[in-house]
Design an enzyme around this catalytic site. Structure first.
Site, PDB file in Angstrom:
ATOM      1  N   SER A 183       0.802  -1.224   0.000  1.00  0.00           N
ATOM      2  CA  SER A 183       0.000   0.000   0.000  1.00  0.00           C
ATOM      3  C   SER A 183       0.832   1.270   0.000  1.00  0.00           C
ATOM      4  CB  SER A 183      -0.934  -0.003   1.207  1.00  0.00           C
ATOM      5  OG  SER A 183      -0.203  -0.177   2.398  1.00  0.00           O
ATOM      6  N   HIS A 211      -5.155  -3.353  -2.874  1.00  0.00           N
ATOM      7  CA  HIS A 211      -4.813  -2.318  -3.859  1.00  0.00           C
ATOM      8  C   HIS A 211      -4.690  -2.866  -5.277  1.00  0.00           C
ATOM      9  CE1 HIS A 211      -4.202   0.853  -0.890  1.00  0.00           C
ATOM     10  NE2 HIS A 211      -3.786  -0.126  -0.114  1.00  0.00           N
ATOM     11  N   LYS A 243     -11.535   0.521  -2.107  1.00  0.00           N
ATOM     12  CA  LYS A 243     -10.531   1.253  -2.889  1.00  0.00           C
ATOM     13  C   LYS A 243     -11.006   1.327  -4.353  1.00  0.00           C
ATOM     14  CE  LYS A 243      -7.346  -0.139   0.671  1.00  0.00           C
ATOM     15  NZ  LYS A 243      -7.649   0.981   1.580  1.00  0.00           N
TER      16      LYS A 243
HETATM   17  C1  PLP Z   1      -3.137  -3.413   2.008  1.00  0.00           C
HETATM   18  C2  PLP Z   1      -4.399  -3.062   2.726  1.00  0.00           C
HETATM   19  N1  PLP Z   1      -5.143  -4.050   3.253  1.00  0.00           N
HETATM   20  C3  PLP Z   1      -6.287  -3.785   3.894  1.00  0.00           C
HETATM   21  C4  PLP Z   1      -6.744  -2.509   4.069  1.00  0.00           C
HETATM   22  C5  PLP Z   1      -8.013  -2.279   4.813  1.00  0.00           C
HETATM   23  O1  PLP Z   1      -9.078  -2.143   3.931  1.00  0.00           O
HETATM   24  P1  PLP Z   1     -10.386  -1.332   4.368  1.00  0.00           P
HETATM   25  O2  PLP Z   1     -10.092   0.104   4.172  1.00  0.00           O
HETATM   26  O3  PLP Z   1     -11.448  -1.870   3.482  1.00  0.00           O
HETATM   27  O4  PLP Z   1     -10.639  -1.637   5.803  1.00  0.00           O
HETATM   28  C6  PLP Z   1      -5.991  -1.449   3.542  1.00  0.00           C
HETATM   29  C7  PLP Z   1      -6.395  -0.021   3.639  1.00  0.00           C
HETATM   30  O5  PLP Z   1      -7.066   0.505   4.370  1.00  0.00           O
HETATM   31  C8  PLP Z   1      -4.805  -1.727   2.868  1.00  0.00           C
HETATM   32  O6  PLP Z   1      -4.044  -0.736   2.370  1.00  0.00           O
END
Ligand code: PLP
Length: 397
Positions: A183, A211, A243
């Protein structure tokens, strides 16, 4: 107000954060999603959202959500295992499984909860997890919650991941856990090699494609498709609708045994109210759009490549080679903060990413491109970035 000793201690800690350039604060935007938002009465160009395909404001998502709220209700009333499980959830899970070419899928309220659930729902105290050093916070928290033995390998080092897997105690369930696209750096995990290591050492490979889903791979299936891999029994795919898919909600897709185990044991699935109808319906609509509007993915690729080229031309060293996540490494957290603030003065929003979100000494601006941007927006961003870099004396090259 009189400060109690506990509140005084909290104040001291907040002051320390401020002094280290690590304080965070909330910006209240006057509209969600989109490329241009209003902030404190000014129009601002957003260069940091994860709305990669530009779906947050797509009418089909809004219509699907509205209709579901009006016909099925604003809330779901209980957890999935009590009275909150709706046919809408089952339909969405069938669609996710189809989309990811998996046997089964399970929907969670958020991607964070999907990661907590998949790792701690599969692995327990007697089990063994091997995890990339730059995995997302939700995977790190998930490993801790599982109470399994956790071994961390240097970022992307699949050989070390294999060596660590070989040290798993007999009888332990082995999980190899990685982001598909990281990320904060925007780079890809070496999935073919990791999958090979997982197979050799009889482990499950958990790939968080938060992502990558909707973005990577010819048809937007994610990093597994990008690498030319076909879903296999040892592959557990995590994703999020928050996202590129423009809404909210996480999912796990994989073998029947994996999903069945999560229904029994994933606490972030069991002990929370079921995602409400509007959220579920919007998610389903977004999956359809990934297939129906491939131009979004193509435009995103074109704009990302162009923007990367222009930034390199300005002298910036980029941390990854392709894709819409484009971090500009600054290093020092105070300087990164100053750079983010200078950009905002010039009408561009890209807040500084600082520890603990990124490792110490690697503070950065994490720029992102979306399919809702136009070349003119990116030109505006480039001009603001060049001015801001000069103002904060950022050394380039
Ligand atoms: C790599 C990654 N996994 C999981 C999440 C969590 O996803 P969510 O925003 O749907 O809780 C994020 C970002 O928030 C992320 O960047």
């Amino acid at each position: 107000m009189n400060q109690t000793p506990a509140l005084r201690l909290l104040s001291q800690r907040l002051a320390e954060k401020r002094a280290q350039g690590l304080e965070r604060w909330l910006l209240a935007l006057e509209s969600a999603g989109g490329v241009r938002v209003r902030l404190d009465g000014r129009e601002i160009l957003v260069m940091a959202s994860n709305d990669y395909l530009g779906l947050t404001r797509h009418p089909r998502l809004a219509e699907a959500a509205l209709e579901a709220v009006l016909t099925t209700g604003a809330g779901s009333g209980a957890s999935r295992l009590v009275t909150g499980n709706l046919t809408l959830h089952a339909e969405l899970e069938r669609e996710i499984a189809r989309f990811k070419h998996a046997e089964a899928a399970l929907f969670f309220c958020t991607g964070y909860m999907a990661n907590l659930g998949v790792v701690s729902g599969l692995a327990g105290r007697e089990d063994y997890i091997v995890s990339d050093a730059l995995n997302h916070a939700s995977l790190i928290d998930a490993c801790r919650l599982s109470r399994a033995q956790v071994r961390v390998y240097p970022h992307g080092d699949w050989e070390e991941a294999g060596r660590l897997l070989a040290e798993a105690p007999g009888g332990a369930l082995r999980l190899l856990v990685t982001d598909g696209v990281f990320s904060m750096d925007g780079d890809l995990a070496p999935l073919p090699q990791l999958l090979d290591a997982a197979r050799r050492h009889l482990a499950l490979l958990v790939v968080d494609d938060a992502h990558a889903t909707g973005v990577w791979g010819e048809s937007g299936r994610g990093s597994v498709e990008h690498h030319g891999l076909t879903p296999s029994p040892e592959l557990v795919m995590v994703g999020t609708f928050s996202k590129a898919l423009g809404g909210l909600g996480g999912f796990v897709a994989g073998a029947n045994e994996v999903v069945a185990s999560l229904v029994q044991g994933a606490r972030s699935f069991l002990y929370t109210t079921a995602p409400p109808p509007g959220q579920v319906a919007a998610a389903n609509a977004a999956l359809g759009l990934v297939d129906e509007e491939p131009w979004r993915r193509e435009k995103l690729r074109r704009l990302s490549a162009w923007f990367r080229g222009e930034l390199t031309g300005l002298g910036f060293t980029l941390l990854s080679e392709a894709g819409p996540i484009i971090p500009l490494l600054v290093g020092d957290s105070h300087q990164a903060l100053a750079m983010g603030q200078a950009l905002l003065r010039h009408g561009v929003l890209a807040p500084a990413m600082r520890p603990p979100t990124v490792p110490a000494g690697t503070s950065r601006l994490r720029l992102t491109v979306t399919a809702a941007h136009e070349t003119g927006d990116l030109e505006q961003a480039l001009e603001a970035i060049a001015r801001a870099a000069k103002e904060v004396d950022l050394e380039l090259g």
